[in-house]
Design an enzyme around this catalytic site. Structure first.
Site, short mmCIF file in Angstrom:
data_model
loop_
_atom_site.label_atom_id
_atom_site.label_comp_id
_atom_site.label_asym_id
_atom_site.label_seq_id
_atom_site.Cartn_x
_atom_site.Cartn_y
_atom_site.Cartn_z
N TYR A 195 1.36 28.49 3.67
CA TYR A 195 2.89 28.75 5.17
C TYR A 195 3.42 27.67 5.21
O TYR A 195 4.47 28.44 5.30
CB TYR A 195 1.33 28.42 6.47
CG TYR A 195 2.20 28.84 7.37
CD1 TYR A 195 2.98 30.02 7.42
CD2 TYR A 195 3.48 27.73 7.18
CE1 TYR A 195 3.87 30.34 8.44
CE2 TYR A 195 4.07 27.74 9.14
CZ TYR A 195 4.33 29.11 9.06
OH TYR A 195 5.24 29.27 10.87
N SER A 244 9.66 26.83 10.26
CA SER A 244 8.75 25.69 10.90
C SER A 244 8.65 24.16 10.91
O SER A 244 8.98 24.13 9.65
CB SER A 244 7.71 26.23 10.36
OG SER A 244 6.31 25.82 10.66
N GLU A 255 5.93 22.92 10.09
CA GLU A 255 5.39 22.85 9.00
C GLU A 255 5.93 22.62 8.10
O GLU A 255 5.14 22.24 7.20
CB GLU A 255 4.29 24.12 8.64
CG GLU A 255 3.04 24.26 10.31
CD GLU A 255 2.05 23.38 10.34
OE1 GLU A 255 1.40 22.72 8.76
OE2 GLU A 255 2.27 22.55 11.04
P1 NAP Z 1 3.21 36.89 15.22
O1 NAP Z 1 2.50 36.40 16.69
O2 NAP Z 1 1.64 35.56 14.43
O3 NAP Z 1 4.18 37.39 14.83
C1 NAP Z 1 4.11 38.09 13.22
C2 NAP Z 1 4.81 39.13 13.98
O4 NAP Z 1 4.79 39.10 11.89
C3 NAP Z 1 3.73 40.35 13.87
O5 NAP Z 1 5.05 41.36 14.01
C4 NAP Z 1 3.13 41.44 12.46
O6 NAP Z 1 2.88 41.99 12.84
C5 NAP Z 1 4.27 40.15 12.20
N1 NAP Z 1 3.89 40.30 9.73
C6 NAP Z 1 2.89 40.04 9.48
N2 NAP Z 1 3.26 39.95 8.53
C7 NAP Z 1 3.63 41.36 8.03
C8 NAP Z 1 3.92 41.83 6.73
N3 NAP Z 1 2.91 42.28 5.59
N4 NAP Z 1 4.84 43.19 7.06
C9 NAP Z 1 5.22 43.67 8.08
N5 NAP Z 1 5.44 42.02 9.32
C10 NAP Z 1 4.72 41.20 9.64
O7 NAP Z 1 5.04 35.26 15.23
P2 NAP Z 1 4.96 33.69 16.32
O8 NAP Z 1 4.66 33.20 16.53
O9 NAP Z 1 5.79 35.66 16.84
O10 NAP Z 1 6.10 33.84 15.10
C11 NAP Z 1 7.59 34.25 14.92
C12 NAP Z 1 7.37 33.40 13.42
O11 NAP Z 1 8.01 32.37 13.96
C13 NAP Z 1 7.11 33.48 12.76
O12 NAP Z 1 7.55 34.08 11.22
C14 NAP Z 1 6.38 32.42 12.33
O13 NAP Z 1 6.38 31.74 11.36
C15 NAP Z 1 7.33 31.58 12.65
N6 NAP Z 1 7.16 29.94 13.83
C16 NAP Z 1 6.39 30.08 14.35
C17 NAP Z 1 5.89 29.09 15.33
C18 NAP Z 1 5.48 28.79 16.81
O14 NAP Z 1 4.96 27.90 17.15
N7 NAP Z 1 4.63 30.41 17.75
C19 NAP Z 1 6.92 28.40 15.24
C20 NAP Z 1 7.22 27.77 14.07
C21 NAP Z 1 7.77 28.74 13.40
P3 NAP Z 1 1.33 42.89 12.73
O15 NAP Z 1 1.61 43.14 14.73
O16 NAP Z 1 1.24 44.19 12.72
O17 NAP Z 1 0.80 41.46 12.29
O1 F7E Z 2 -2.82 24.42 15.15
C1 F7E Z 2 -5.94 22.31 15.26
C2 F7E Z 2 -5.39 22.37 13.91
O2 F7E Z 2 -3.57 26.64 14.69
C3 F7E Z 2 -3.04 23.87 15.46
C4 F7E Z 2 2.19 28.57 14.24
O3 F7E Z 2 3.01 29.19 14.72
O4 F7E Z 2 2.47 26.65 14.60
C5 F7E Z 2 1.64 27.12 14.21
O5 F7E Z 2 1.19 26.30 13.52
C6 F7E Z 2 -3.38 22.43 15.38
C7 F7E Z 2 -4.27 22.03 14.06
O6 F7E Z 2 -1.02 26.21 15.48
C8 F7E Z 2 -8.57 24.19 16.26
O7 F7E Z 2 -5.92 22.00 13.25
C9 F7E Z 2 -8.13 22.04 15.99
O8 F7E Z 2 -3.76 20.72 13.64
O9 F7E Z 2 -2.46 26.62 16.73
P1 F7E Z 2 -2.52 25.87 15.71
P2 F7E Z 2 -0.32 25.10 14.13
O10 F7E Z 2 -1.27 25.01 12.83
O11 F7E Z 2 0.13 24.09 14.07
C10 F7E Z 2 3.66 25.80 13.54
C11 F7E Z 2 4.75 25.42 14.12
C12 F7E Z 2 3.74 26.97 12.72
O12 F7E Z 2 4.88 27.65 11.89
C13 F7E Z 2 2.73 29.09 12.54
O13 F7E Z 2 3.27 29.76 12.51
O14 F7E Z 2 -4.66 22.25 16.25
N1 F7E Z 2 -6.92 22.72 15.50
N2 F7E Z 2 -9.32 23.14 16.70
C14 F7E Z 2 -6.87 23.57 15.74
N3 F7E Z 2 -6.27 25.11 15.24
C15 F7E Z 2 -6.90 25.91 15.82
N4 F7E Z 2 -6.05 27.33 15.10
N5 F7E Z 2 -8.12 26.15 16.21
C16 F7E Z 2 -9.17 25.58 16.72
O15 F7E Z 2 -9.91 25.42 16.40
#
Ligand code: NAP
Ligand code: F7E
Length: 339
Positions: A161, A137, A139
């Site tokens: 995270y 990520s 992050e």
């Molecule tokens: P998501 O929608 O939150 O999906 C997370 C998945 O992980 C769900 O299937 C969830 O299952 C499963 N999970 C969570 N805790 C678990 C546990 N204890 N045991 C088994 N399964 C578990 O995330 P996503 O957006 O698809 O992202 C996929 C991956 O990419 C994650 O690793 C995330 O950290 C990473 N990532 C995401 C982004 C982004 O912007 N979306 C960017 C960079 C990296 P349940 O349905 O049962 O909760």
């Molecule tokens: O926040 C700001 C918050 O929760 C984005 C995950 O998929 O991408 C995701 O992480 C920004 C942050 O995503 C609210 O403070 C303001 O600066 O949508 P987010 P994230 O934290 O960037 C990365 C790449 C991952 O890997 C993660 O799994 O938005 N923000 N107001 C808020 N965020 C939330 N959630 N809610 C608010 O009300």
């Protein structure tokens, strides 16, 4: 992404952890379309509540082979890897909500680090030829010292995270170097879609717009509006995951659009598209600020472009519109009919 000719069908077996999530659902579709036998690891409770917990899998559910297992149990991961003997394994499961990682550092670190370690160790023992993808990520860059960030940018995570993803990244790299696993990490920047979880800011905004239009709510409480992110479309980002595992050599790649926008700009675009002024509805809420914020992320996906041939297609405005349209439809409003 013009690099996916349909004739390149496969009879490979893929195992996806996190298949019920946003990315897992798109990746499952992509792999089925490409002829893979697709297996997914899900939590046992998901199998008992499929309407709710497997909702993103919609039409592909009958074509998937789901296995109940927990990321917290090495024995259960070991059993599934033994049963499936995958050719490719996409490790997407994680506690993925950064905000929640401040509330519970312990479970975030346990699930995200141990889960990755358990899977790598099981693959090494039972399926050493399997190709492995780790969901890294942006992050991991956190308080980045340069922008845009690329594969050489130093990591400075700002949450448990982010720390868990740095650990997973290094575990993946170590299994590649020490044991010769074909193990790659994608360093993916934020990617969104109508399937995004409601807790993330983009979906919170687009679902909030729809609720306001439907008269179900009159305001939207948000935290830091000045944070900037590089937002792309999830459907396109899972293509990069697949492409990484088709390379002869494993490696790590940044996947991003190269363009960033503030949360305020996202809110402005979403409300404007619905004919509303976000300033009337968005209320600042100090409780939603994070103890340590990541202020600006913008990725340089030059390596993914050069080596994988990957590029993003969907622009910022198009992404916002697709998400607003989908959330409006979900509350019974066709955007064309918005007053
Ligand atoms: P998501 O929608 O939150 O999906 C997370 C998945 O992980 C769900 O299937 C969830 O299952 C499963 N999970 C969570 N805790 C678990 C546990 N204890 N045991 C088994 N399964 C578990 O995330 P996503 O957006 O698809 O992202 C996929 C991956 O990419 C994650 O690793 C995330 O950290 C990473 N990532 C995401 C982004 C982004 O912007 N979306 C960017 C960079 C990296 P349940 O349905 O049962 O909760
Ligand atoms: O926040 C700001 C918050 O929760 C984005 C995950 O998929 O991408 C995701 O992480 C920004 C942050 O995503 C609210 O403070 C303001 O600066 O949508 P987010 P994230 O934290 O960037 C990365 C790449 C991952 O890997 C993660 O799994 O938005 N923000 N107001 C808020 N965020 C939330 N959630 N809610 C608010 O009300």
């Amino acid at each position: 992404m013009g690099l996916l000719p349909l004739f390149q069908m496969s009879s490979k077996r893929a195992l996806i952890t996190g298949i019920t999530g946003q990315d897992g659902s798109y990746l499952g579709e992509l792999l089925l379309n490409r002829g893979y036998e697709v297996h997914g690891i899900v939590r046992r409770v998901a199998l008992e509540d499929p309407d709710h917990r497997l909702s993103r899998l919609g039409g592909i559910l009958p074509r998937l082979k789901l296995h109940a297992a927990s990321l917290e149990s090495f024995a259960s991961i070991h059993r599934v890897v033994h049963e499936v003997q995958p050719d490719e394994c996409y490790h997407l499961a994680a506690q993925s909500f950064v905000s929640y990682s401040f509330d519970d550092e312990f479970s975030t670190l346990n699930i995200n680090i141990d889960g990755t370690h358990f899977l790598l160790a099981a693959l090494r023992a039972l399926a050493p030829e399997c190709r492995f993808y780790f969901a890294g990520s942006s992050e991991m860059f956190g308080l980045a010292e340069e922008a845009p960030q690329n594969e050489r940018t130093r990591f400075h995570p700002r949450s448990s995270y982010g720390i868990s993803k740095v650990a997973g990244f290094h575990l993946t790299q170590n299994y590649r170097e020490a044991y010769g696993l074909h193990a790659s990490s994608g360093i993916l920047f934020n990617h969104e879609s109508p399937r995004r979880g409601f807790e993330f800011v983009t979906r919170k905004i687009t679902a909030g717009v729809a609720r306001i239009l439907a008269g179900k709510s009159s305001e939207l409480r948000l935290g830091n509006l000045d944070a900037q992110r590089d937002w792309g479309h999830a459907r396109e980002y899972v293509v990069a995951m697949w492409q990484m595992l088709q390379q002869s050599e494993p490696d790590d790649y940044v996947v991003a659009t190269g363009e960033c926008h503030s949360v305020r700009e996202f809110a402005d675009a979403a409300f404007s598209y619905a004919g509303l002024d976000y300033r009337r509805y968005v209320k600042p809420d100090p409780d939603l600020f994070r103890p340590a914020e990541v202020n600006l992320l913008r990725g340089d996906a030059g390596k993914a472009r050069r080596v994988l041939g990957w590029t993003h297609r969907t622009g910022f405005e198009e992404l916002v519109r697709e998400m607003v349209d989908a959330d409006c439809r979900a509350v019974g409003i066709e955007r064309g009919k918005i007053p």
